[in-house]
Design an enzyme around this catalytic site. Structure first.
Site, short mmCIF file in Angstrom:
data_model
loop_
_atom_site.label_atom_id
_atom_site.label_comp_id
_atom_site.label_asym_id
_atom_site.label_seq_id
_atom_site.Cartn_x
_atom_site.Cartn_y
_atom_site.Cartn_z
N ASN A 164 16.84 21.68 9.64
CA ASN A 164 16.39 20.44 8.99
C ASN A 164 14.91 20.52 8.57
O ASN A 164 14.11 19.61 8.83
CB ASN A 164 16.63 19.22 9.87
CG ASN A 164 18.09 18.86 9.94
OD1 ASN A 164 18.73 19.03 10.98
ND2 ASN A 164 18.66 18.40 8.83
N LYS A 178 27.70 24.82 14.82
CA LYS A 178 26.37 24.79 14.20
C LYS A 178 25.40 24.20 15.21
O LYS A 178 25.61 23.09 15.69
CB LYS A 178 26.43 23.95 12.92
CG LYS A 178 25.10 23.44 12.40
CD LYS A 178 25.26 22.81 11.01
CE LYS A 178 24.47 21.51 10.88
NZ LYS A 178 24.60 20.89 9.54
N LEU A 179 24.36 24.97 15.53
CA LEU A 179 23.35 24.50 16.48
C LEU A 179 22.15 23.96 15.71
O LEU A 179 21.62 24.64 14.83
CB LEU A 179 22.88 25.65 17.38
CG LEU A 179 23.93 26.36 18.22
CD1 LEU A 179 23.27 27.46 19.06
CD2 LEU A 179 24.68 25.38 19.12
N GLU A 197 20.55 27.27 7.99
CA GLU A 197 20.49 26.11 7.09
C GLU A 197 19.09 25.51 7.06
O GLU A 197 18.51 25.19 8.09
CB GLU A 197 21.51 25.07 7.57
CG GLU A 197 21.62 23.81 6.71
CD GLU A 197 22.74 22.88 7.21
OE1 GLU A 197 23.60 23.33 8.01
OE2 GLU A 197 22.74 21.70 6.82
N ASP A 251 20.92 25.05 12.01
CA ASP A 251 20.37 24.12 11.02
C ASP A 251 19.01 23.63 11.53
O ASP A 251 18.93 23.00 12.58
CB ASP A 251 21.32 22.92 10.83
CG ASP A 251 20.84 21.95 9.75
OD1 ASP A 251 19.81 22.21 9.10
OD2 ASP A 251 21.54 20.93 9.55
N GLY A 308 27.82 16.59 6.53
CA GLY A 308 28.16 15.25 6.98
C GLY A 308 26.93 14.46 7.35
O GLY A 308 25.84 15.02 7.50
N ASP A 311 20.40 22.56 2.35
CA ASP A 311 20.92 21.18 2.48
C ASP A 311 19.93 20.26 1.76
O ASP A 311 20.11 19.95 0.57
CB ASP A 311 21.07 20.86 3.98
CG ASP A 311 21.44 19.41 4.29
OD1 ASP A 311 21.43 18.57 3.38
OD2 ASP A 311 21.73 19.09 5.47
N SER A 351 28.60 20.05 14.40
CA SER A 351 27.14 20.15 14.43
C SER A 351 26.68 19.69 15.81
O SER A 351 26.92 18.55 16.20
CB SER A 351 26.57 19.26 13.33
OG SER A 351 25.17 19.28 13.34
#
Ligand code: OSB
Ligand code: MG
Length: 368
Positions: A190, A161-162, A213, A188, A290, A238, A135
């Site tokens: 978030n 994963k960026l 994500e 991702d 993670g 997530d 990540s």
């Protein structure tokens, strides 16, 4: 198993590089390790919380408080506890999944250690090594991002994963795709976008991403389903997936085609295993997320990632991606993979001297 008590060990460990996401920058991993003691057996669990409540509502001092005041003392009501008894004993307490997961994992480790069984075996693992991705945090500039990605590819990571956020999305993704060609690439967010960004997010479809994500807020499953109807890349959730029930709802709604399983976020490895089983039954691939774990948390994550439904590389990176010196024997990348620990329980324990050097506080909560 009769527990003598649980020790809460508050640690601070500098990361090799500050990790920037849409919700903040983490330069020091500040979290808890729990040590469950039952006679001459002990077990370890790591908490996913960090210093501030930016990923979820939990944070390290809050987790220590709820563990000391409520969660650990509640176990004294159970005379003989095993790993499967922990979640029922804590179920009256709402939320606090990262704290509950750490406690269940410490007891699971002690329980399995007393039985001589590795966690991988207990969960149903079918592999002895797992494929690893990395990540990659938000960088100050695209050239710096390209340097970061180049280093990780040289290390052998099997997918990149960026981290993205509004203002750091299409251009960095384009730059990485153009520079590194046909690598396995995903992003991702978030939860940093809104439904009004859906048209903009569709531009990500030009880059052959393996998944996108958590683009939208955790509680916006319907928004994810609306985006999923228009985006070719699969959506992976997530933050939205807090339980097997939430996973079932998200799949039924068409809100995701892939699930990131983070044991802490769902309250522990036993619920993580149920989500794995549910997703497998629906043909939904999963991978192990993670929370910048030390070797203690990493060992357990790698065991989980060895289950059959974990068909995509996880955020289970090597120790060196996070720390100059890990608390355990370092996890070392070999041909893009980490080896699944083979010892009883989680198969590792923190080195006492290393642990002492990063400990800022310890609290013993007796149970008898
Ligand atoms: O969203 O997956 C995430 C780290 C902390 C909190 C949330 C996330 C992450 C990562 C890093 O992406 C995963 C890792 O390498 O441990
Ligand atoms: Mg994520």
């Amino acid at each position: 198993m009769k527990l003598d008590g649980v020790e809460i060990v508050h640690i601070r460990m500098p990361l090799v590089g500050a990790f920037r996401t849409s919700f903040g920058t983490e330069a020091v991993r500040e979290t808890l390790l729990l040590r469950a003691v039952a006679g001459d057996v002990e077990g370890w669990g790591e908490c996913g919380a960090s210093e501030s409540p930016l990923y979820s509502g939990e944070y390290t001092h809050g987790a220590a408080e709820v563990l000391a005041r409520h969660l650990i003392p509640a176990l004294s009501a159970v005379p003989e506890i095993d790993a499967h008894g922990v979640a029922p004993a804590l179920s009256a307490f709402k939320e606090n999944r990262l704290a509950k997961a750490a406690l269940e994992t410490a007891i699971l480790d002690a329980d399995l250690t007393s039985r001589g069984a590795p966690l991988s075996y207990a969960l149903g693992a079918v592999r002895d090594r797992v494929a690893c991705g990395v990540s990659v945090g938000i960088a100050d500039s695209i050239p710096e991002l390209l340097d970061d990605v180049e280093g990780y590819l040289a290390d052998g990571y099997l997918r990149i994963k960026l981290k993205i956020e509004p203002g750091w999305d299409v251009e960095p993704v384009r730059a990485v795709r153009e520079r590194f060609g046909d690598i396995m690439l995903q992003v991702d967010a978030n939860a940093s976008y809104e439904r009004s960004d859906i048209d903009h997010l569709l531009a990500l479809d030009d880059f052959g991403l393996s998944l996108v994500e958590q683009p939208l807020p955790a509680d916006d499953l319907l928004g994810h389903a609306m985006l999923a109807r228009r985006l070719s890349a699969p959506i992976c959730l997530d933050e939205s997936i807090l339980s097997a029930r939430a996973a079932a709802t998200a799949i039924e709604l068409g809100a995701c085609r892939i699930v990131n399983i983070k044991p802490g976020r769902v309250g522990g490895y036993l619920e993580a295993r149920r989500i794995h089983d549910l997703c497998a039954a629906h043909g939904v691939p999963v991978w192990c997320g993670g929370m910048l774990e030390t070797g203690v948390g990493r060992a357990a994550n790698v065991a989980l990632a060895a289950l059959p439904g974990f068909t995509m590389p996880g955020d289970t990176s090597a120790s060196a991606r996070y720390f100059a010196e890990d608390l355990t024997e370092p996890f070392v990348l070999d041909d893009g993979h980490l080896a699944v620990p083979t010892g009883p329980g989680i198969g590792v324990a923190p080195d006492p001297d290393r642990l002492a050097a990063v400990t800022v506080a310890r609290q013993w909560i007796p149970l008898r």
